[in-house]
Design an enzyme around this catalytic site. Structure first.
Site, short mmCIF file in Angstrom:
data_model
loop_
_atom_site.label_atom_id
_atom_site.label_comp_id
_atom_site.label_asym_id
_atom_site.label_seq_id
_atom_site.Cartn_x
_atom_site.Cartn_y
_atom_site.Cartn_z
N GLY A 81 0.82 -1.26 -0.04
CA GLY A 81 -0.04 -0.22 0.29
C GLY A 81 1.10 1.60 0.04
N GLY A 118 4.51 -8.63 4.93
CA GLY A 118 4.74 -9.66 3.62
C GLY A 118 5.96 -9.61 2.86
N THR A 136 5.18 0.62 6.74
CA THR A 136 3.79 0.25 7.30
C THR A 136 3.20 1.64 7.79
OG1 THR A 136 2.49 -0.49 9.00
CG2 THR A 136 4.99 -0.56 9.49
N ASP A 148 0.50 1.71 9.30
CA ASP A 148 -0.06 1.48 10.72
C ASP A 148 1.12 1.43 11.84
OD1 ASP A 148 -2.41 1.22 9.52
OD2 ASP A 148 -2.56 -0.88 9.39
N GLY A 157 -5.98 1.22 10.40
CA GLY A 157 -5.59 0.53 11.63
C GLY A 157 -6.35 -0.93 11.59
N THR A 172 -7.24 9.30 2.29
CA THR A 172 -6.31 10.48 2.42
C THR A 172 -5.14 10.40 3.48
OG1 THR A 172 -7.91 11.13 4.22
CG2 THR A 172 -8.50 12.07 1.88
N GLN A 173 -5.26 9.29 4.45
CA GLN A 173 -4.27 9.35 5.43
C GLN A 173 -3.20 8.66 4.78
OE1 GLN A 173 -6.17 7.25 9.08
NE2 GLN A 173 -7.64 7.21 7.46
N ARG A 174 -3.02 7.96 3.78
CA ARG A 174 -1.85 7.46 2.84
C ARG A 174 -1.19 7.93 1.88
NH1 ARG A 174 -3.21 1.62 3.66
NH2 ARG A 174 -0.92 1.29 3.13
#
EC number: 2.7.1.11
Lengths: 342, 342, 342, 342
Positions: free
Chosen positions: B10, B105, B126, B128, B171, B273-275
């Site tokens: 991601g 992964g 990550t 998260d 999360g 929008t967070q990433r």
């Protein structure tokens, strides 16, 4: 317990979040009462207090500045200063312990007052991130973010006009803000107090960047010194009142670069915008945690201690051991950044 | 050396800064050459490469996304996957070593490929912040900042209209983004996967806030589970067309709160929008340092290692030891935040 | 048609969006071809061109600066300047018409070149918003936003420390940036070139604010003049090395206020940060529309015209009629703002 | 005079700035007194008032939400509604006139109350910018800015992953927010209520973008309707619990695009983040000016009037003439934007 809180020294985003964290934890967990001490040590010396309850700290985590006010007063000076007078003030208010939020000077004073029997816990505050006892201090992340945004903006103008931009950031004795904002903003040179450079070296970096077809962006700490030019500094540094001049080094270097390289050069001094306004999320979390941990230190009766960040944990350390040395940028961190220069 | 770089999984703010840090350090210090591997492991499996020189990484520290593209391809699957085929691709390009930037992964795949003799170094990614081997991972700070800004905005509406606002943040398995943005934004409850809560407890917090005359703000991780309502969750996933419902937990909880407390409640799902977008200064510095350190790991021929943040230092650790366990929010960090609830 | 585009004068957020709007409209609707003219009129005089196709303008709406570069070269000066030489350059490139994006000087030059038979359309560019022919010019909104954010930040420090903050913004001849950012930021005095004030009046405002228990925030245009102190201004320009001092009026006023009122006062000069970096959404929309409308003007063969904003519409007006007068802040707008002073 | 102020309907950045502008102008220039009416018309109907003096509006220009609270109560409904009851409430408080800040419904109610002899002046409030009587309304610029920032962020993820991003913005009946944020963010299609499109047309734009090697970004107003798919819309509104589904059109379109084009597609619903939080500088200036002008309208005893923006001027217009028609996006503005599609 009845706890007094004071904030001392220059502004720093997160002061209010520390206050809120301490008050909410104290009120909710230990049924503590709080008193605000106005304008740093001055309020303690002069007996200038304000109500500070749970309602007063509502919405404070994101608010810049300090609702308690601040000053640079030294608690040992003046007719009403000193441990005895201060103890009288505390007794008159029924205050059991103090949380003192401030920098090196405040922490040193807190230690001296602790030695004299006053119950104090410290919270380190330095926008410059120059306290050795903590990995990072609140306010620093916000300052770096603001400086980085300014570098991003100035870069487009540099490139459109083929100019060299010199951006002066805070950092009187240490170069952390310059180091981090310079790395984040992709600066072509980072000039910090710990690493004097000659104007020739700086111009070499500038010309190298120009020769690659780019516009040089230089970030400089206010406390940077040009190697071999003590003379220039001794003149530039003093204003009509014999105080260090504002602006300073950026405005000194830019015309030197222009003169030597022929590249149009401009200085921008970011100044106080770096230390006001809403804290970043990072600083809000750190400041809130430090404020809450100060209550733990009080509960544990660790007088003369201060709270600090180590890795991801908040720890309680002794002020005596924690302060004393300036946390300068180590050689390996400078070398790491220097790979990106030129 | 000739080094291939790939980004997998991601999106995450700072990917480009890692690439830039690695390329600049490799080119300038070790005279390395670089090759971009397109779209994660897929590019390696399919032999899809792109030029990656010093010029390609210009201005990348502040740019969101990844210039290399990304995918969720597993390098062990498919006709052309597996270590032997991959080694052939590398040989054909003359690539000596790989920097693989990705999550759990990707790091596990990197380990397996290392075991099969391929020279790989990992950079943990990550959003998260759920990898145990590093204090923080790049992208997390940006996600927290964006979530905090959204909470700040939603709060004013909550207070003007006497509403309860439920804000769903990222999360899936761990609650770090919710924990930090909730603390920074002054949330009245933070709901995370590690700490299931009953709807009754949530409503108790909400009513407590309302009774103090304020508007409740609740931050919830997408992976939070309502205690005792596994049934609701199993249903929540399907809409009228029998397709998985977007949004999920926030949109499940908000009407429940409204129904039980009578307080008008609204859910907002922050989503992607967070990433995306420009990384924060913090993430740019961290990502740049990680990218540069990956070159050190390659120089030291520490195959199967990854770079990580410990305190203020970048360290090189073994992927095998570093991964395997999810870094969940520990009880003491949740308890610390819970002091501010209600 | 084959259209050349140039950007001239100081940096301004939105230049790239104008270029993108023009190129996309021209290419898609009229099958136009485009040529970039480098560094303003200099590129035209020197024959310095660059490819400018649809691919070159990808992602430009949000990018600060100008991909064409800029300069302050006057097209009538130098050995290769003047209409005849310029026409030769255009013929050599097969350029049919020019879009010139620039300020008062550029538009005047465009008019003179039009009179000499060269086919030009203008797009007004002024960060100061001082062109009478358009309600607003792109870049102005961004500058006001940046100045307002700085005022917001400086205010918290002012209030925490009981200081007076003097913020110097751009505006050499007109006070629009100061007027709007000062209103937006809640300034207690706005000092603009159109309205000289005595230091006594300023100090009266400052003391009035202090007497209400607040910290005075003053916004001043760089071109503001202290009434009755022409002497001070003529001296202010020189430093200890006899060079022009940067900063100027803000740094002149702050110590005067401190001396007369006893209130600690600090100046911050926002400088170039106001004119670099990503444009606001407002400026992106305005700039894109102006760029597209320039193509309409070319299609209509309205040589010597410029595009402008009237209310919500983009109009095509004659440069001759549109320029000539500086758009100053009218008395009623100043009076409106002055209600909020003190 | 004694003036009551109320804010009605949905949240909108700038409400507090209107209140501050009105109070400061009234208190300083006309020696007016003010009373806050809580929660819109409900406070007037129920007699719920609050003190509103100069001190109450301190620092409000930048604060989101409304200190007066808001509701959607209709003043003509309920036992205590209607002009006679309202007039009694006003008389009991000694209120001479009302400033009502709200949308179409509030202005219509204000007109009816004016007709019944109550002295009211309106300030138009609509985040959607759908009121014909004013060029722009406060809050709109902030909403567009927030939407544009989100588009900027989502675009990088779209491009890194080769995805289509569908961003749903506010706009129930008109497409202004989508039009402006889509132009500012460089969207490849803008879908608005005024211009129904078939899913085939949308997919054609999407594929065209993909064929050029880019990642499609689509901005859609919440009120957009798919041409020829009324059926889908009538179903879309209900979830498994028979309640209105959140999200709506964006979540309807994204899977359709994915299914038809094979391009992975994701929807993001910006929701309430668009209408909360600090107003942009533009909105602060506009809102402050409107608030001040409302006092002028009261001084002029222009009951049943409202203040509005025409070009750069604030004007006073009759509510009756100004309202009634929705300000939709005209065909030429849509065509202008559509040049940039695909």
């Amino acid at each position: 317990m009845k706890i007094g809180i004071l904030t001392s020294g220059g502004d720093c985003p997160g002061l209010n979040a520390v206050i809120r964290g301490a008050v909410l934890k104290g009120v909710r967990i230990h049924d503590d009462e709080f008193v605000g001490i106005r304008n740093g040590w001055r309020g303690l010396v002069d007996g200038d207090f304000m109500a500070l309850d749970r309602h007063s700290v509502r919405g404070l985590s994101k608010q810049g500045g300090t609702i308690l006010g601040s000053s640079r007063t030294n608690p040992f000076e003046g007719e009403h200063g000193g441990p005895e007078n201060i103890q009288k003030r505390l007794d008159a208010q029924g205050i059991d312990a103090i949380i003192a939020i401030g920098g090196e000077g405040t922490l040193a004073a807190a230690q001296r007052l602790t030695d004299a029997g006053i119950k104090i816990v410290g919270v380190p505050k330095t926008i410059d991130n120059d306290l050795a006892a903590t990995d990072y201090s609140f306010g620093f992340d916000t300052a770096v973010e603001i400086a980085t945004e300014a570098i991003d903006r100035l870069r487009t103008t540099a490139e459109s006009h083929g100019r060299c931009m010199v951006i002066e950031v805070m950092g009187r004795h240490v170069g952390w803000i310059a180091l981090h904002s310079g790395m984040a903003g992709g600066a072509h040179a980072i000039l910090i107090p710990e690493q004097p450079q000659t104007i020739e070296q700086i111009c070499e970096w500038v010309e190298h960047v120009r020769d690659r077809g780019r516009a040089p962006v230089i970030v400089v700490s206010e406390g940077f010194l040009l190697a071999g030019m003590e003379e220039a500094h001794s003149h530039k540094g003093l204003d009509a009142f014999n105080r260090p001049r504002l602006g300073g080094i950026g405005e000194l270097i830019a015309p030197m670069i222009e003169e030597r390289t022929g590249i149009e050069s401009r200085a921008t001094v970011l100044g106080h915008t770096q230390r006001g306004g809403a804290p970043s999320a990072y600083d809000r979390v750190l400041a809130t945690r430090l404020g809450m941990a100060a209550i733990d230190a009080i509960q544990a009766e660790q007088w003369g201690s201060m709270v600090s960040l180590k890795g991801t944990e908040i720890e309680i350390v002794s002020i005596k051991e924690a302060t004393g040395g300036l946390k300068t940028v180590p050689q390996d961190r400078y070398d790491e950044a220097a790979v990106l220069f030129g």
